[in-house]
Design an enzyme around this catalytic site. Structure first.
Site, mmCIF file in Angstrom:
data_model
loop_
_atom_site.group_PDB
_atom_site.id
_atom_site.type_symbol
_atom_site.label_atom_id
_atom_site.label_comp_id
_atom_site.label_asym_id
_atom_site.label_seq_id
_atom_site.Cartn_x
_atom_site.Cartn_y
_atom_site.Cartn_z
ATOM 1 N N TRP A 180 3.639 1.468 -2.418
ATOM 2 C CA TRP A 180 4.393 0.646 -1.454
ATOM 3 C C TRP A 180 3.503 -0.435 -0.859
ATOM 4 O O TRP A 180 3.948 -1.557 -0.607
ATOM 5 C CB TRP A 180 4.938 1.528 -0.339
ATOM 6 C CG TRP A 180 5.724 0.774 0.699
ATOM 7 C CD1 TRP A 180 7.063 0.493 0.682
ATOM 8 C CD2 TRP A 180 5.226 0.185 1.908
ATOM 9 N NE1 TRP A 180 7.420 -0.227 1.791
ATOM 10 C CE2 TRP A 180 6.314 -0.435 2.571
ATOM 11 C CE3 TRP A 180 3.960 0.123 2.497
ATOM 12 C CZ2 TRP A 180 6.178 -1.093 3.784
ATOM 13 C CZ3 TRP A 180 3.818 -0.540 3.702
ATOM 14 C CH2 TRP A 180 4.919 -1.138 4.334
ATOM 15 N N HIS A 181 2.228 -0.109 -0.651
ATOM 16 C CA HIS A 181 1.331 -1.050 0.006
ATOM 17 C C HIS A 181 0.920 -2.209 -0.893
ATOM 18 O O HIS A 181 0.475 -3.242 -0.380
ATOM 19 C CB HIS A 181 0.087 -0.333 0.516
ATOM 20 C CG HIS A 181 0.318 0.390 1.810
ATOM 21 N ND1 HIS A 181 0.853 1.659 1.864
ATOM 22 C CD2 HIS A 181 0.116 0.017 3.103
ATOM 23 C CE1 HIS A 181 0.952 2.034 3.133
ATOM 24 N NE2 HIS A 181 0.524 1.060 3.901
ATOM 25 N N GLY A 182 1.069 -2.083 -2.182
ATOM 26 C CA GLY A 182 0.706 -3.208 -3.025
ATOM 27 C C GLY A 182 0.745 -2.866 -4.503
ATOM 28 O O GLY A 182 0.568 -1.710 -4.895
ATOM 29 N N PHE B 186 2.869 -7.091 2.313
ATOM 30 C CA PHE B 186 3.736 -5.972 2.004
ATOM 31 C C PHE B 186 5.196 -6.271 2.290
ATOM 32 O O PHE B 186 6.045 -5.449 2.033
ATOM 33 C CB PHE B 186 3.294 -4.732 2.798
ATOM 34 C CG PHE B 186 1.813 -4.471 2.670
ATOM 35 C CD1 PHE B 186 1.210 -4.455 1.426
ATOM 36 C CD2 PHE B 186 1.035 -4.299 3.792
ATOM 37 C CE1 PHE B 186 -0.145 -4.230 1.303
ATOM 38 C CE2 PHE B 186 -0.329 -4.069 3.685
ATOM 39 C CZ PHE B 186 -0.912 -4.035 2.438
#
Length: 477
Positions: free
Chosen positions: A322-324, A477
């Site tokens: 999710w963060h990258g 994000f």
């Protein structure tokens, strides 16, 4: 447009608040807020705004079909289809290049990796809308029949690009009937100015120190002394908390000014006694999302040990992703999943025997190492920085420049360190308690309540006016 800019604070936000005062009904307040939110989100480009509207339209229609369906099988089919469409859209814009790059590295195809611009805040508003759709399916909220009201929920400029991830059920009543009290407005102004000062003064100051030592050129990074790498990593650890929590503070404060109540997103995580506790205190809205919509549906802690480990692996793989769209984020998520697994299944008794200060120090060191992995998407740079911490790059322990940097910034770093602990909050509460018992303290407290927001606003404006360096880590994000 970012919260910590003169344009936003003194023009955009001021105009928005004036519009909320002038509008007399909740409906007109909401329409005005929607206009401001769409302008804010579309500031970076109208194509991002079109994408946001499309995702909201998909979820609006999907939720209405879920609610109108007569059988559980059809309801589930609509829910799964809606969620799948949203995830595909998120995957195309956020992960297509990452997937294509890995396929090219392994199989040599495709020949050209697509360059897709990542829409600002797509992860935040997608997760908000997914929670809304699933909650409608579960019967926890009713489907919103008016499209523009759901669009307002998803696009609220307070939190649509940087969180916290707000669930529809938390603001449903506020969007229908809201009338902020004078106390809420006062608390909101205070919370916003604290967040603004935290960002403009402390986070940006830490960023300057971190970027001076955690370099992005491999040869230059290898030459940084071990103490310099440690100083840069410590500053980055402070920066990422001060930066992100400041935006949450500002979002919560702006919400209060308008009668919207957003839940807390941080609870002094660097004072935690365990990694699990750290993640209950860090980015609370994201952690609760994965708990309620991934971990518990997978079986959570109700299954046997092997299945619990699998559930943890899935959650932390997705948390990292999710963060990258980069392997360092995946490894960063799995690193924390591994630590939580070790705490829960292997080392619990040994860790409980450690004195509280040592447990806190251990957690902080492990989290700080995690932030080094988070910092570098280029794994070779991470390796260089990690070796540099132990002097394995033949980089020496310290240098004159590092010593001067510590000497020049020691007071600032102490203030920034105290800002990530609840000490200021505790002192504030002591003053308020004294104000209830002592007349002079009552007047001191009252005067401070009035001048603090003004003072912080002036100091923040001075910092922003004299500094063009204003990064924000979580915009990616």
């Amino acid at each position: 447009m970012v919260f910590s800019s003169m344009l936003f604070v003194f023009l955009f936000l001021a105009a928005n608040l004036i519009s909320q005062v002038l509008c007399k009904t909740t409906r007109t307040k909401n329409i005005a807020m929607l206009v401001f939110s769409l302008v804010f989100y579309g500031w970076a480009g109208p194509r991002y705004l079109v994408l946001l509207i499309v995702v909201v339209l998909v979820c609006w229609l999907g939720a209405l079909m879920i609610e109108s369906s007569r059988t559980q099988r059809i309801r589930k089919a609509y829910m799964v289809s809606t969620v799948a469409i949203c995830l595909v859209i998120l995957g195309i814009f956020k992960y297509a290049g990452f997937l294509a790059g890995n396929l090219q590295a392994i199989f040599g195809i495709p020949k050209v990796i697509p360059e897709i611009v990542l829409p600002i805040g797509i992860s935040f508003y997608t997760f908000q809308l997914l929670s809304y759709v699933v909650d409608v399916y579960r019967g926890e909220v009713s489907a919103q029949p008016v499209f523009w009201k759901l669009l307002l929920y998803a696009s609220l400029f307070h939190q649509c690009i940087a969180g916290p991830i707000v669930r529809y059920q938390d603001v449903e009543k506020d969007l229908e009937t809201r009338k902020p009290s004078l106390k809420e407005i006062s608390n909101g102004i205070g919370r916003f100015t604290v967040g603004l000062a935290k960002k403009a003064i402390l986070a940006n100051g830490c960023a300057a120190i971190a970027d001076a030592y955690l370099l992005t050129a491999k040869a230059e990074l290898a030459a940084v002394p071990a103490l310099g790498v440690l100083l840069g990593l410590f500053a980055f650890t402070l920066q990422i908390y001060l930066d992100f929590s400041a935006y949450s503070d500002m979002a919560i404060g702006m919400g209060l000014m308008c009668g919207l109540h957003y839940k807390e997103n941080f609870d002094y995580p660097y004072t935690s006694h365990s990694i699990a506790e750290f993640w209950r205190r860090w980015h609370i809205s994201l952690g609760s999302f994965f708990r309620d919509y991934v971990y518990i549906p997978l079986g959570g802690n109700r299954r046997k040990k092997r299945r619990q480990i699998f559930n943890l692996f899935v959650v932390w793989f997705l948390t990292g992703l999710w963060h990258g769209a980069s392997w360092n984020f995946v490894l960063w998520g799995l690193f924390f999943g591994l630590l939580i697994g070790l705490e829960r299944f292997v080392l619990r008794e040994k860790l409980e025997r450690l004195a509280a200060p040592w447990r806190r120090l251990l957690v902080f060191v492990l989290v700080m190492f995690g932030w080094l992995l988070f910092k570098y998407t280029d794994m070779s740079l991470f390796g260089t920085a990690f070796k540099g911490l132990f002097g394995l790059n033949h980089n020496g322990f310290s240098s004159l420049a590092v010593g001067l940097s510590i000497k020049n910034n020691w007071f600032f770093l102490i203030v920034a360190t105290l800002a990530v602990t609840p000490c200021w909050k505790a002192l504030r509460q002591i003053l308020r308690n004294l104000a209830r018992q002592n007349v002079p303290c009552f007047w001191v407290n009252g005067i401070w309540e009035v001048i603090q927001p003004v003072l912080l606003l002036i100091l923040s404006a001075m910092a922003l006016a004299g500094n063009s360096y204003n990064p924000f880590l979580y915009f990616q994000f």
